[in-house]
Design a protein around this motif. Structure first.
Motif, PDB file in Angstrom:
ATOM      1  N   THR A  37       0.848  -1.187   0.000  1.00 38.43           N
ATOM      2  CA  THR A  37       0.000   0.000   0.000  1.00 38.43           C
ATOM      3  C   THR A  37       0.882   1.236   0.000  1.00 38.43           C
ATOM      4  OG1 THR A  37      -1.659  -1.216   1.268  1.00 38.43           O
ATOM      5  CG2 THR A  37      -1.877   1.175   1.188  1.00 38.43           C
ATOM      6  N   PHE A  38       0.565   2.160  -0.897  1.00 34.50           N
ATOM      7  CA  PHE A  38       1.318   3.409  -1.022  1.00 34.50           C
ATOM      8  C   PHE A  38       0.371   4.582  -0.820  1.00 34.50           C
ATOM      9  CE2 PHE A  38       3.630   0.362  -3.594  1.00 34.50           C
ATOM     10  CZ  PHE A  38       4.944   0.596  -3.236  1.00 34.50           C
ATOM     11  N   ASP A  54       3.616   0.115   3.980  1.00 33.29           N
ATOM     12  CA  ASP A  54       4.060  -1.147   4.569  1.00 33.29           C
ATOM     13  C   ASP A  54       5.465  -1.011   5.147  1.00 33.29           C
ATOM     14  OD1 ASP A  54       1.685  -2.468   3.912  1.00 33.29           O
ATOM     15  OD2 ASP A  54       2.407  -2.884   1.892  1.00 33.29           O
ATOM     16  N   GLU A  55       6.336  -0.291   4.442  1.00 34.13           N
ATOM     17  CA  GLU A  55       7.688  -0.048   4.952  1.00 34.13           C
ATOM     18  C   GLU A  55       7.621   0.815   6.210  1.00 34.13           C
ATOM     19  OE1 GLU A  55      11.126   2.763   3.342  1.00 34.13           O
ATOM     20  OE2 GLU A  55      10.822   1.008   2.063  1.00 34.13           O
ATOM     21  N   SER A  56       6.757   1.819   6.183  1.00 32.30           N
ATOM     22  CA  SER A  56       6.592   2.680   7.350  1.00 32.30           C
ATOM     23  C   SER A  56       6.037   1.889   8.526  1.00 32.30           C
ATOM     24  CB  SER A  56       5.643   3.837   7.023  1.00 32.30           C
ATOM     25  OG  SER A  56       6.166   4.614   5.975  1.00 32.30           O
ATOM     26  N   THR A  93       8.847  -0.203  10.012  1.00 32.37           N
ATOM     27  CA  THR A  93       9.748   0.682  10.748  1.00 32.37           C
ATOM     28  C   THR A  93       9.116   1.072  12.080  1.00 32.37           C
ATOM     29  OG1 THR A  93      10.631   1.557   8.682  1.00 32.37           O
ATOM     30  CG2 THR A  93      11.012   2.863  10.656  1.00 32.37           C
ATOM     31  N   PHE A  94       7.832   1.407  12.049  1.00 37.55           N
ATOM     32  CA  PHE A  94       7.114   1.749  13.279  1.00 37.55           C
ATOM     33  C   PHE A  94       7.114   0.562  14.248  1.00 37.55           C
ATOM     34  CE2 PHE A  94       3.085   1.552  15.631  1.00 37.55           C
ATOM     35  CZ  PHE A  94       3.259   2.652  16.455  1.00 37.55           C
ATOM     36  N   GLN A  95       6.857  -0.645  13.727  1.00 40.08           N
ATOM     37  CA  GLN A  95       6.825  -1.830  14.585  1.00 40.08           C
ATOM     38  C   GLN A  95       8.179  -2.067  15.249  1.00 40.08           C
ATOM     39  OE1 GLN A  95       4.257  -3.502  15.511  1.00 40.08           O
ATOM     40  NE2 GLN A  95       2.723  -2.797  14.083  1.00 40.08           N
ATOM     41  N   PRO A 109      -1.246  -5.085  -6.000  1.00 39.19           N
ATOM     42  CA  PRO A 109      -1.528  -6.481  -5.663  1.00 39.19           C
ATOM     43  C   PRO A 109      -0.309  -7.389  -5.531  1.00 39.19           C
ATOM     44  CG  PRO A 109      -2.067  -6.069  -7.941  1.00 39.19           C
ATOM     45  CD  PRO A 109      -1.673  -4.756  -7.345  1.00 39.19           C
ATOM     46  N   TYR A 110       0.885  -6.868  -5.701  1.00 36.51           N
ATOM     47  CA  TYR A 110       2.087  -7.687  -5.573  1.00 36.51           C
ATOM     48  C   TYR A 110       3.146  -6.896  -4.823  1.00 36.51           C
ATOM     49  CZ  TYR A 110       2.310  -5.107  -9.946  1.00 36.51           C
ATOM     50  OH  TYR A 110       2.195  -4.135 -10.895  1.00 36.51           O
ATOM     51  N   GLU A 111       4.082  -7.616  -4.215  1.00 36.87           N
ATOM     52  CA  GLU A 111       5.069  -6.982  -3.344  1.00 36.87           C
ATOM     53  C   GLU A 111       6.337  -6.533  -4.067  1.00 36.87           C
ATOM     54  OE1 GLU A 111       5.882  -9.123   0.227  1.00 36.87           O
ATOM     55  OE2 GLU A 111       3.808  -9.717   0.471  1.00 36.87           O
TER      56      GLU A 111
END
Length: 140
Positions: free
Chosen positions: A26-27, A107-109, A112-114, A72-74
Motif C-alpha cells: 500500500t502506497f 508497509d515499509e513505514s 519501521t514503526f513496529q 496487488p504484488y510486493e
C-alpha cells in the motif's frame, strides 16, 4: 482408497499454496494542492489513470490531496511506482515522481514503526526491571 485420499489431500495442499495471492503493498501519494491547481488537475483525475491497474482511493479536503494505492504484488517499490506515467489533464502526461509531492510506502513505514515500538518497549521493560531491583534493595 487411502492412497487416493492421501494423494487428493496432498494435491490440495500443494496447489492451495500456489493459488494464494501475494499480500501486496500500500502506497500513499501526497500532492500539493497549489501544484495541482497549477497543472489544472485533481486527485480524482489522476486516479483515473491508476484505477485500471490498482485499487485506489482519492482524498481531498482541507488538508493535502492524496491517493491511496494498493498494489496487488510486493515486487514494486516507491521508486518504481513513481516512474509510472499518468494523465495529469487532457493535454499532459507525467510520471508520478514529477507531480506527487511525496510517495510513501505504508508497509515499509509500518515495519519501521513496529521495530521502533518493539525497541521502545524493550528499553521500557529494562528500565522498569532496573527500577524494581533498586526498590527491592535500597542502598543505606
Amino acid at each position: 482408497m487411502k492412497k487416493c485420499l492421501l494423494a487428493l489431500v496432498l494435491f490440495m495442499l500443494v496447489f492451495s499454496g500456489y493459488s494464494k495471492d501475494p499480500e501486496g503493498k500500500t502506497f500513499l501519494l501526497i500532492f500539493n494542492k497549489s501544484e495541482l491547481k497549477q497543472y489544472q488537475t485533481s486527485t480524482d483525475y489522476i486516479e483515473l489513470s491508476l484505477m485500471n491497474i490498482f485499487t485506489t482511493k482519492s482524498f481531498s479536503g482541507n488538508s493535502d490531496a492524496a491517493i491511496l494505492v494498493q498494489v496487488p504484488y510486493e515486487g514494486i517499490d516507491r521508486c518504481q511506482l513513481g516512474d509510472l506515467f499518468v494523465r495529469v489533464n487532457q493535454h499532459r502526461t507525467a510520471s508520478l515522481n514529477e507531480i506527487a509531492f511525496q510517495i510513501i510506502d505504508l508497509d515499509e513505514s509500518k515495519s519501521t514503526f513496529q521495530s521502533l515500538l518493539a525497541s521502545y518497549e524493550a528499553r521500557n521493560a529494562k528500565t522498569k526491571k532496573a527500577n524494581k531491583a533498586l526498590k527491592a534493595n535500597p542502598n543505606p
